[in-house]
Scaffold this motif. Sequence first.
Motif, mmCIF file in Angstrom:
data_model
loop_
_atom_site.group_PDB
_atom_site.id
_atom_site.type_symbol
_atom_site.label_atom_id
_atom_site.label_comp_id
_atom_site.label_asym_id
_atom_site.label_seq_id
_atom_site.Cartn_x
_atom_site.Cartn_y
_atom_site.Cartn_z
ATOM 1 N N ARG A 173 79.955 84.286 78.499
ATOM 2 C CA ARG A 173 79.943 85.325 79.752
ATOM 3 C C ARG A 173 80.680 85.027 80.496
ATOM 4 N NH1 ARG A 173 74.975 87.095 84.340
ATOM 5 N NH2 ARG A 173 75.100 88.748 84.665
ATOM 6 N N PHE A 174 81.648 84.544 81.157
ATOM 7 C CA PHE A 174 82.348 84.748 82.631
ATOM 8 C C PHE A 174 83.529 83.752 81.742
ATOM 9 C CE2 PHE A 174 78.248 84.271 84.820
ATOM 10 C CZ PHE A 174 78.047 85.245 85.453
ATOM 11 N N GLY A 175 84.100 83.467 80.732
ATOM 12 C CA GLY A 175 85.062 83.200 80.076
ATOM 13 C C GLY A 175 85.419 81.523 80.871
ATOM 14 N N TRP A 176 86.619 81.849 80.618
ATOM 15 C CA TRP A 176 87.627 80.387 81.475
ATOM 16 C C TRP A 176 87.496 80.132 83.244
ATOM 17 C CZ3 TRP A 176 91.026 81.013 85.054
ATOM 18 C CH2 TRP A 176 91.892 82.817 85.772
ATOM 19 N N PRO A 177 87.330 81.211 84.054
ATOM 20 C CA PRO A 177 87.169 81.690 85.176
ATOM 21 C C PRO A 177 85.784 80.259 85.384
ATOM 22 C CG PRO A 177 87.382 83.880 84.675
ATOM 23 C CD PRO A 177 87.699 83.311 83.441
ATOM 24 N N VAL A 178 84.494 80.351 85.152
ATOM 25 C CA VAL A 178 83.647 79.979 84.982
ATOM 26 C C VAL A 178 84.107 78.177 85.122
ATOM 27 C CG1 VAL A 178 82.294 79.026 82.617
ATOM 28 C CG2 VAL A 178 80.944 79.465 84.462
ATOM 29 N N LEU A 179 85.331 77.699 84.535
ATOM 30 C CA LEU A 179 84.994 76.198 84.428
ATOM 31 C C LEU A 179 85.988 75.918 86.024
ATOM 32 C CD1 LEU A 179 87.323 76.126 81.475
ATOM 33 C CD2 LEU A 179 84.755 75.480 81.664
ATOM 34 N N LEU A 180 85.533 77.337 86.412
ATOM 35 C CA LEU A 180 86.175 76.391 88.308
ATOM 36 C C LEU A 180 84.766 76.109 88.806
ATOM 37 C CD1 LEU A 180 88.331 80.133 89.247
ATOM 38 C CD2 LEU A 180 89.044 78.389 88.906
ATOM 39 N N LEU A 181 83.584 76.098 88.052
ATOM 40 C CA LEU A 181 82.403 75.151 89.078
ATOM 41 C C LEU A 181 82.625 73.953 87.788
ATOM 42 C CD1 LEU A 181 80.145 78.431 88.941
ATOM 43 C CD2 LEU A 181 81.469 77.336 90.866
ATOM 44 N N SER A 182 83.805 73.394 87.435
ATOM 45 C CA SER A 182 83.443 72.658 86.813
ATOM 46 C C SER A 182 83.028 71.399 87.052
ATOM 47 C CB SER A 182 85.277 72.144 85.733
ATOM 48 O OG SER A 182 85.482 71.691 86.363
ATOM 49 N N LEU A 210 80.751 71.321 89.775
ATOM 50 C CA LEU A 210 79.882 70.733 90.316
ATOM 51 C C LEU A 210 78.916 69.888 89.428
ATOM 52 C CD1 LEU A 210 78.375 74.494 89.860
ATOM 53 C CD2 LEU A 210 78.208 73.112 92.147
ATOM 54 N N PRO A 211 77.868 69.193 90.288
ATOM 55 C CA PRO A 211 77.453 67.798 89.345
ATOM 56 C C PRO A 211 75.700 68.755 88.197
ATOM 57 C CG PRO A 211 76.963 67.824 91.817
ATOM 58 C CD PRO A 211 77.648 68.962 91.730
ATOM 59 N N VAL A 212 75.535 68.094 87.423
ATOM 60 C CA VAL A 212 74.340 68.222 86.541
ATOM 61 C C VAL A 212 75.370 68.890 85.159
ATOM 62 C CG1 VAL A 212 72.138 68.811 85.685
ATOM 63 C CG2 VAL A 212 73.074 67.223 87.441
ATOM 64 N N ILE A 213 75.674 70.654 85.498
ATOM 65 C CA ILE A 213 76.106 71.391 84.741
ATOM 66 C C ILE A 213 78.121 71.935 85.020
ATOM 67 C CG2 ILE A 213 74.407 73.229 85.854
ATOM 68 C CD1 ILE A 213 76.570 74.894 87.151
ATOM 69 N N GLY A 214 78.450 71.065 85.483
ATOM 70 C CA GLY A 214 80.098 71.259 84.950
ATOM 71 C C GLY A 214 80.863 69.973 84.173
ATOM 72 N N ASP A 215 80.160 69.034 83.691
ATOM 73 C CA ASP A 215 80.428 68.623 82.095
ATOM 74 C C ASP A 215 79.748 69.118 80.611
ATOM 75 O OD1 ASP A 215 81.248 66.727 84.206
ATOM 76 O OD2 ASP A 215 79.708 64.916 83.219
ATOM 77 N N PRO A 216 78.840 70.000 80.645
ATOM 78 C CA PRO A 216 78.225 70.755 80.312
ATOM 79 C C PRO A 216 79.440 72.327 79.926
ATOM 80 C CG PRO A 216 76.478 69.948 80.759
ATOM 81 C CD PRO A 216 77.802 69.982 81.785
ATOM 82 N N LEU A 217 79.626 72.506 81.140
ATOM 83 C CA LEU A 217 80.612 74.087 80.929
ATOM 84 C C LEU A 217 81.862 73.265 79.859
ATOM 85 C CD1 LEU A 217 80.136 75.132 84.509
ATOM 86 C CD2 LEU A 217 78.988 76.606 82.149
ATOM 87 N N CYS A 218 82.759 72.567 79.668
ATOM 88 C CA CYS A 218 83.977 71.865 79.958
ATOM 89 C C CYS A 218 83.450 71.516 78.315
ATOM 90 C CB CYS A 218 84.448 70.536 80.070
ATOM 91 S SG CYS A 218 84.739 70.925 81.700
ATOM 92 N N LEU A 219 82.297 71.135 78.504
ATOM 93 C CA LEU A 219 82.440 70.766 76.654
ATOM 94 C C LEU A 219 81.844 71.828 75.158
ATOM 95 C CD1 LEU A 219 81.379 68.374 74.723
ATOM 96 C CD2 LEU A 219 78.960 69.142 74.977
ATOM 97 N N ALA A 220 81.711 73.102 76.520
ATOM 98 C CA ALA A 220 80.854 74.490 76.297
ATOM 99 C C ALA A 220 82.452 75.233 75.040
ATOM 100 C CB ALA A 220 79.775 74.900 76.658
ATOM 101 N N ALA A 221 82.909 74.981 76.677
ATOM 102 C CA ALA A 221 84.186 75.511 76.462
ATOM 103 C C ALA A 221 85.585 75.546 75.457
ATOM 104 C CB ALA A 221 85.525 76.004 77.967
ATOM 105 N N GLY A 222 85.411 74.327 75.314
ATOM 106 C CA GLY A 222 85.587 74.014 73.966
ATOM 107 C C GLY A 222 85.278 73.973 72.818
ATOM 108 N N TRP A 223 84.089 73.808 73.113
ATOM 109 C CA TRP A 223 83.476 74.595 71.516
ATOM 110 C C TRP A 223 83.400 76.337 71.279
ATOM 111 C CZ3 TRP A 223 77.818 71.491 71.350
ATOM 112 C CH2 TRP A 223 76.851 71.819 70.071
ATOM 113 N N LEU A 224 83.467 76.431 72.853
ATOM 114 C CA LEU A 224 83.740 78.272 71.944
ATOM 115 C C LEU A 224 85.175 78.243 71.961
ATOM 116 C CD1 LEU A 224 81.273 79.411 74.851
ATOM 117 C CD2 LEU A 224 81.087 79.749 71.737
#
Length: 152
Positions: free
Chosen positions: A97-106, A108-122
């Motif tokens: 939905r938000f693209g790479w800018p959502v990684l500014l929230l990487s 954050l505890p709990v959700i930051g690691d999955p965001l980075c993983l998802a960005a690589g996956w996508l």
Amino acid sequence: MGDWWRPEHWWNEDNALWVLFASAFVSSTLLPGSSEGVLAASRLSGFDPWNLLWVATLGNTLGGLTNWWLGRWIATRYPARRLVRAEQEKALERVRRFGWPVLLLSWLPVIGDPLCLAAGWLRVNFWLSALAIAIGKAARYALLLWLIPVAG
């Protein structure tokens, strides 16, 4: 040999920045960890805040990028539909939905690691991902360093 675990054996001026780097790296991967205590102890020990900021940011950013590369690797080896759990699906949806800018929230505890993983996956652009991850993590460490009271 019996007291190798005591802080005075590994926490000294010669290796404190390496300990901070390692702590920041590990805490930003999918492994459990926290670098805030090491950052605070380093600052209270009198280390230069700029050095602490750069070392912690570098370690934490490289940890986040490790998650990015892990996501990329998983995407090439396994079909997404077989691995996605509910929390992973949320991270994937946020990145879609938000693209790479959502990684500014990487940071954050709990959700930051999955965001980075998802960005690589996508397969989100690596350099934009690295930039967003670094900015978010640097801002977090800068705020933490600003909040640590230092006498003198």
